[in-house]
Design an enzyme around this catalytic site. Structure first.
Site, PDB file in Angstrom:
ATOM      1  CE1 TYR A  86     -28.305 -27.594  -9.687  1.00 20.85           C
ATOM      2  CE2 TYR A  86     -27.905 -26.311 -10.762  1.00 20.85           C
ATOM      3  CZ  TYR A  86     -27.110 -27.123 -10.013  1.00 20.85           C
ATOM      4  OH  TYR A  86     -26.063 -27.159  -9.635  1.00 20.85           O
TER       5      TYR A  86
ATOM      6  CB  SER B  19     -30.143 -36.848   1.777  1.00 22.33           C
ATOM      7  OG  SER B  19     -31.140 -37.908   1.121  1.00 22.33           O
TER       8      SER B  19
ATOM      9  CB  SER C 198     -24.331 -24.118 -10.281  1.00 22.58           C
ATOM     10  OG  SER C 198     -24.342 -24.253 -11.194  1.00 22.58           O
TER      11      SER C 198
ATOM     12  CG  ASN D 141     -21.291 -29.475  -1.660  1.00 21.17           C
ATOM     13  OD1 ASN D 141     -20.990 -29.012  -2.664  1.00 21.17           O
ATOM     14  ND2 ASN D 141     -21.611 -31.417  -1.321  1.00 21.17           N
TER      15      ASN D 141
HETATM   16  P1  NAP Z   1     -23.694 -34.995  -6.231  1.00 20.78           P
HETATM   17  O1  NAP Z   1     -23.139 -35.659  -6.013  1.00 20.78           O
HETATM   18  O2  NAP Z   1     -24.728 -35.590  -6.236  1.00 20.78           O
HETATM   19  O3  NAP Z   1     -24.481 -35.291  -4.478  1.00 20.78           O
HETATM   20  C1  NAP Z   1     -24.827 -34.469  -3.667  1.00 20.78           C
HETATM   21  C2  NAP Z   1     -24.690 -34.332  -2.498  1.00 20.78           C
HETATM   22  O4  NAP Z   1     -25.923 -34.138  -1.608  1.00 20.78           O
HETATM   23  C3  NAP Z   1     -24.523 -35.744  -2.052  1.00 20.78           C
HETATM   24  O5  NAP Z   1     -23.719 -36.185  -0.966  1.00 20.78           O
HETATM   25  C4  NAP Z   1     -26.481 -35.642  -1.010  1.00 20.78           C
HETATM   26  O6  NAP Z   1     -26.485 -37.067  -0.100  1.00 20.78           O
HETATM   27  C5  NAP Z   1     -26.357 -35.056  -0.524  1.00 20.78           C
HETATM   28  N1  NAP Z   1     -27.695 -34.428  -0.266  1.00 20.78           N
HETATM   29  C6  NAP Z   1     -28.928 -34.296  -1.116  1.00 20.78           C
HETATM   30  N2  NAP Z   1     -29.657 -34.424  -0.897  1.00 20.78           N
HETATM   31  C7  NAP Z   1     -29.548 -34.048   0.352  1.00 20.78           C
HETATM   32  C8  NAP Z   1     -30.691 -33.257   1.786  1.00 20.78           C
HETATM   33  N3  NAP Z   1     -31.759 -32.775   1.269  1.00 20.78           N
HETATM   34  N4  NAP Z   1     -29.508 -32.583   3.194  1.00 20.78           N
HETATM   35  C9  NAP Z   1     -28.881 -32.889   2.886  1.00 20.78           C
HETATM   36  N5  NAP Z   1     -27.716 -34.295   2.078  1.00 20.78           N
HETATM   37  C10 NAP Z   1     -28.593 -34.067   1.238  1.00 20.78           C
HETATM   38  O7  NAP Z   1     -23.771 -33.509  -6.039  1.00 20.78           O
HETATM   39  P2  NAP Z   1     -22.498 -32.660  -6.951  1.00 20.78           P
HETATM   40  O8  NAP Z   1     -22.337 -32.616  -7.898  1.00 20.78           O
HETATM   41  O9  NAP Z   1     -21.259 -33.355  -5.760  1.00 20.78           O
HETATM   42  O10 NAP Z   1     -22.664 -31.269  -6.162  1.00 20.78           O
HETATM   43  C11 NAP Z   1     -22.812 -30.641  -5.373  1.00 20.78           C
HETATM   44  C12 NAP Z   1     -22.706 -28.994  -5.058  1.00 20.78           C
HETATM   45  O11 NAP Z   1     -22.276 -28.225  -5.957  1.00 20.78           O
HETATM   46  C13 NAP Z   1     -24.656 -29.194  -5.562  1.00 20.78           C
HETATM   47  O12 NAP Z   1     -24.695 -27.949  -4.828  1.00 20.78           O
HETATM   48  C14 NAP Z   1     -24.156 -28.932  -6.901  1.00 20.78           C
HETATM   49  O13 NAP Z   1     -25.336 -27.924  -7.043  1.00 20.78           O
HETATM   50  C15 NAP Z   1     -23.726 -27.812  -7.228  1.00 20.78           C
HETATM   51  N6  NAP Z   1     -22.764 -27.861  -8.578  1.00 20.78           N
HETATM   52  C16 NAP Z   1     -22.751 -29.127  -9.211  1.00 20.78           C
HETATM   53  C17 NAP Z   1     -22.248 -28.911 -10.707  1.00 20.78           C
HETATM   54  C18 NAP Z   1     -21.010 -30.075 -10.866  1.00 20.78           C
HETATM   55  O14 NAP Z   1     -20.709 -30.145 -12.564  1.00 20.78           O
HETATM   56  N7  NAP Z   1     -21.462 -31.411 -10.262  1.00 20.78           N
HETATM   57  C19 NAP Z   1     -21.832 -27.730 -11.001  1.00 20.78           C
HETATM   58  C20 NAP Z   1     -22.950 -26.662 -10.707  1.00 20.78           C
HETATM   59  C21 NAP Z   1     -22.825 -27.257  -9.189  1.00 20.78           C
HETATM   60  P3  NAP Z   1     -26.543 -38.851  -0.658  1.00 20.78           P
HETATM   61  O15 NAP Z   1     -25.253 -38.580  -1.047  1.00 20.78           O
HETATM   62  O16 NAP Z   1     -26.645 -39.212   0.630  1.00 20.78           O
HETATM   63  O17 NAP Z   1     -27.371 -38.669  -1.283  1.00 20.78           O
END
Ligand code: NAP
Length: 248
Positions: free
Chosen positions: A156, A38, A143, A91
């Site tokens: 969320y 993004s 999640s 994702n």
């Molecule tokens: P993260 O580190 O915050 O990374 C989020 C990613 O999504 C980044 O690449 C970001 O791009 C991109 N993004 C955000 N808004 C966007 C948009 N409008 N259009 C396109 N891309 C966008 O998150 P994460 O922890 O890796 O989580 C990834 C997925 O796993 C999410 O769906 C989250 O809900 C799910 N999840 C995570 C956890 C956890 O413990 N981490 C647990 C359960 C589920 P930029 O870098 O450009 O901002």
């Protein structure tokens, strides 16, 4: 032959965290990978440069997954650059946590748009390609919070529960065309998203996880590898937790 050789895979949100881990895992296993971000342009360039020595085709695209028209343009661009798409991984996601009492309408709407509507946007845009060739695998990132709920995360949790209903419906609707749709429900995975949590919150989460540790991005990426590959060709409509046993 590598598991994902000759597969073209598109993943949203590949610049950081779980998505970045998945990009590396897919490339390592022979896939050509298109990923979106993004705002992280320079980080995304670094990832592409880092993986440039591999034989695979890899490209980053700035595209907002919550905007319908941008998703349509993205699919067209990926098809023109890669020739085809075999797997879509939805994702991208954000959190805007707050107790319901303090949650603004804007914080509710933006989480639903980026986490849930994005899945509709991307699936709708890619389905024409999958329908035409009668194959495809869609992997949607939910999640455990979408299954169980969590205080302070009503927006969320709603978005992640919505992804499950959407994915099961898509699996039923498109199954006869050999298009699969599955959901990954990670528990507590160490990323930038969770780095904001306090030490006491992390400690209390760890104590409730049977495996007594947070997950790593490669724990989620390994399941993605399986669901993207033909090893999972008879699996659709499923929600698979990657949570160290948290919901057991
Ligand atoms: P993260 O580190 O915050 O990374 C989020 C990613 O999504 C980044 O690449 C970001 O791009 C991109 N993004 C955000 N808004 C966007 C948009 N409008 N259009 C396109 N891309 C966008 O998150 P994460 O922890 O890796 O989580 C990834 C997925 O796993 C999410 O769906 C989250 O809900 C799910 N999840 C995570 C956890 C956890 O413990 N981490 C647990 C359960 C589920 P930029 O870098 O450009 O901002």
């Amino acid at each position: 032959m590598k598991l994902l050789e000759n597969k073209n895979i598109l993943i949203t949100g590949g610049s950081r965290g779980i998505g970045k881990g998945i990009v590396y895992k897919l490339v390592e296993n022979g896939a050509n990978v298109a990923f979106t971000y993004s705002s992280s342009s320079s980080v995304s360039k670094e990832i592409v440069n880092d993986l440039a020595s591999e034989k695979n085709n890899i490209k980053a695209y700035k595209s907002d997954a919550s905007v319908f028209e941008e998703c349509e343009v993205l699919i067209k661009n990926v098809i023109s650059d890669f020739g085809d798409i075999d797997v879509l991984i939805n994702n991208a996601g954000i959190t805007k946590d707050n107790l319901l009492m303090r949650m603004s309408e804007n914080d509710f709407d933006s989480v639903i748009e980026i986490n849930l509507k994005s899945v509709f946007n991307m699936t709708k845009a890619v389905q024409k390609i999958f329908l035409k060739k009668r194959s495809g695998s869609i992997i949607n990132m939910s999640s455990v919070v979408g299954i169980k709920g969590n205080a302070g995360q009503s927006n969320y949790a709603a978005s992640k529960a919505g992804i499950i209903g959407f994915s099961k419906s898509t699996a039923i609707e498109l199954g006869s065309r050999n298009i699969r749709c599955n959901v990954i429900a990670p528990g507590f995975i160490k990323t930038e998203m969770t780095d904001n949590l306090s030490a006491s919150v992390i400690e209390s989460w760890n104590s409730t996880i049977p495996l007594k540790r947070p997950g790593e991005t490669h724990d989620v990426a390994n399941l993605c590898l399986f669901l993207a590959s033909d090893l999972s060709s008879y699996i659709t409509g499923q929600v698979i937790n990657v949570d160290g046993g948290l919901l057991t």
